[in-house]
Motif scaffolding. Structure first.
Motif, PDB file in Angstrom:
ATOM      1  N   GLU A 143       0.829  -1.213   0.000  1.00 51.53           N
ATOM      2  CA  GLU A 143       0.000   0.000   0.000  1.00 51.53           C
ATOM      3  C   GLU A 143       0.862   1.260   0.000  1.00 51.53           C
ATOM      4  OE1 GLU A 143      -2.895  -0.010   3.096  1.00 51.53           O
ATOM      5  OE2 GLU A 143      -3.812  -1.909   2.461  1.00 51.53           O
ATOM      6  N   ALA A 144       1.971   1.212   0.720  1.00 49.81           N
ATOM      7  CA  ALA A 144       2.864   2.370   0.743  1.00 49.81           C
ATOM      8  C   ALA A 144       3.459   2.631  -0.641  1.00 49.81           C
ATOM      9  CB  ALA A 144       3.978   2.149   1.765  1.00 49.81           C
ATOM     10  N   ALA A 145       3.785   1.558  -1.376  1.00 48.18           N
ATOM     11  CA  ALA A 145       4.301   1.720  -2.742  1.00 48.18           C
ATOM     12  C   ALA A 145       3.265   2.394  -3.625  1.00 48.18           C
ATOM     13  CB  ALA A 145       4.698   0.362  -3.315  1.00 48.18           C
ATOM     14  N   GLY A 146       2.017   1.983  -3.495  1.00 48.05           N
ATOM     15  CA  GLY A 146       0.949   2.633  -4.251  1.00 48.05           C
ATOM     16  C   GLY A 146       0.801   4.099  -3.883  1.00 48.05           C
ATOM     17  N   GLY A 147       1.037   4.416  -2.602  1.00 48.53           N
ATOM     18  CA  GLY A 147       0.965   5.811  -2.176  1.00 48.53           C
ATOM     19  C   GLY A 147       2.042   6.666  -2.823  1.00 48.53           C
ATOM     20  N   ILE A 148       3.256   6.122  -2.956  1.00 44.38           N
ATOM     21  CA  ILE A 148       4.352   6.867  -3.567  1.00 44.38           C
ATOM     22  C   ILE A 148       4.117   7.060  -5.060  1.00 44.38           C
ATOM     23  CG2 ILE A 148       6.816   6.824  -4.136  1.00 44.38           C
ATOM     24  CD1 ILE A 148       7.287   5.396  -1.464  1.00 44.38           C
TER      25      ILE A 148
END
Length: 490
Positions: free
Chosen positions: A228-233
């Motif tokens: 999810e953090a990768a998608g946020g970036i």
């Protein structure tokens, strides 16, 4: 954000920018590692992303790649930062601001992807199908996992952890997994093994560099999804496939994915391996017993790219990445504790892994510098050996300025604090091997950390000695008048 879909598109962007170098004919045994070490220790900046092709003994098209995030521009490109502002403190300030605004984006599950172009299970599995390097002369084996993600599921909560823990080839269908105590991967493993349960594992190699950046972060909280953090970036959902053997999710656009399982009590000799600190610091040249991964399936793209890191005496292929990650992680922690006046933080390259951290602040009250230093000293899960606090006229990324402040502004009998009994682990190279084991088992280790207040004392601020340095006004005036001459000097 101007995005690339996967590692291959990223490599094309790096090549267009002039930072990719292709080398043909280098051998997997030591030669690739030696070439990378030469380039990163003795070469010019920016350090190239090095791709090795035509590797002896392997099919044409099988490649390795070193140094994914080893330049200021490549970090800016990956993290969506301004690509014309890549000085160390510009990177720090821009990533510090941007990461505060990022919100998680849930991944999207798909039925398949490029990584499923080739698959094998059962007797056809051979981990040396890929050009796995032997990196250093005293290494005890070939390491397939150095720039990758180990994917595990917490058996109690179902949270999926994505972390980088080294992986050695122990046989055609066997790998040895090394996750040091205190790491999320080690904690999850112990939850399975303590209850006699088999642990499913997936290993993804050749990732979108955003996900690899996140897998390496020591500051990712327990329970946070790196997917999810990768998608946020990136601003886009990461595409995931669910493994049929492991039941674990993995990136659809990875280059190689290995599915497997760890059985309680099944161990193999792992190492030695040259560590990120520049030493064989686990147990010297003695191997250690680590959990075995029984490989159940392997998937890979046609003409796969095996991504690698080359740890050694710094600077190495991921010391710059750690410098940026740790510096912003420390600043975020200080902000969460409510410490005001922080103007910048930098983790020096030679202290890779958060071993030498510098904080620049505006002193606002008595004890302010020491307060910030003590809190920051506990950031790193590894060693955090030195934390130096400087005034806000010092660039924390400029070691000349930092050493000047340390040697001219510090009264050592008053402004240096040694904090004993802090957390460390078995990679600490200052602890002798015999102290790391007890009755054949790894010991829980502690080590001191040092905080140095290299700020001028606030109590006599009105009488601080003037600094012999040109004013900003004179600097700008001189630059304007002599710009054409200085263009060849500055």
């Amino acid at each position: 954000m101007d995005r690339f879909l996967d590692l291959r598109q990223y490599l094309a962007e790096v090549e267009r920018h002039g930072e990719l170098r292709t080398l043909r004919g280098a051998h997997w045994d030591l030669e690739m590692g030696a070439l990378v070490e030469l380039a990163y220790r003795e070469g010019r900046d920016p350090k190239p992303l090095m791709v090795f092709e035509d590797i002896p003994g392997y099919p044409r098209g099988f490649r390795t790649a070193f140094g994914m995030l080893a330049s200021n521009w490549r970090l800016a490109k990956t993290l969506g930062l301004p690509q014309d502002q890549v000085a160390p403190m510009q990177l720090h300030q821009n990533w510090y601001r941007r990461q505060r605004q990022i919100r998680p984006v849930a991944p999207r599950y798909v039925d398949g992807g490029p990584v499923m172009e080739n698959s094998v299970s059962g007797p056809g599995i051979d981990m040396l199908r890929f050009p796995v390097p032997r990196f250093h002369e005293m290494d005890g084996g070939r390491y397939i996992g150095t720039a990758h993600a180990v994917i595990q599921k917490d058996p109690e909560t179902g949270w999926v952890n994505v972390g980088t823990y080294r992986v050695m080839v122990a046989g055609p269908e066997r790998l040895a997994l090394h996750a040091t105590p205190g790491k999320h991967g080690n904690i999850i493993s112990e939850k399975y093994f303590s209850k006699g349960r088999v642990m499913p594992v997936a290993i993804a190699i050749g990732l979108d560099p955003v996900l690899w950046w996140l897998a390496c972060q020591p500051d990712t909280p327990w329970g946070m999804s790196e997917f999810e953090a990768a998608g946020g970036i990136t601003g886009e959902p990461l595409q995931l496939v669910t493994g049929t053997r492991s039941g674990l999710p993995f990136p659809a656009h990875a280059e190689i994915v290995i599915e497997g399982e760890c059985h309680p009590g099944e161990l193999a000799e792992e190492g030695p391996f040259g560590e990120w600190s520049g030493y064989y610091a686990n147990r010297g040249l003695k191997p250690v017993l680590e959990p075995v991964i029984r490989v159940t399936a392997v998937h890979w793209r046609s003409d796969p790219i095996l991504t690698c890191s080359m740890p050694s005496v710094p600077p190495h292929t991921f010391s710059l990445m750690l410098a940026l990650a740790d510096s912003v992680g420390i600043r975020r922690r200080l902000e969460e504790y409510g410490v005001p006046g922080i103007r910048g933080v930098w983790s020096n390259f030679a202290g890779s892994g958060g071993l030498f951290n510098v904080i620049a602040l505006e002193q606002l009250y008595s004890g302010h510098a020491l307060q910030a230093g003590i809190l920051a000293s506990q950031y790193s899960a590894e060693m955090g050996a030195f934390t130096v606090v400087v005034d806000d006229d010092i660039d924390p990324a400029n070691m000349d300025q930092v050493l000047w402040a340390m040697t001219t502004r510090t009264r050592l009998d008053r402004q240096m604090l040694v904090i004993p009994n802090c957390h460390t682990n078995n990679v600490h190279p200052a602890i002798p091997p015999e102290e790391k084991m007890q009755d054949g088992k790894k010991k829980l280790l502690t080590s001191a950390r040092v905080v140095i207040d290299a700020c001028r004392e606030l109590s006599w601020k009105e009488d601080w000695y003037p600094v012999s340095r040109m004013s900003p006004e004179l600097r700008e005036k001189t630059l304007q008048k002599w710009r054409s001459v200085l263009a060849d000097i500055l």
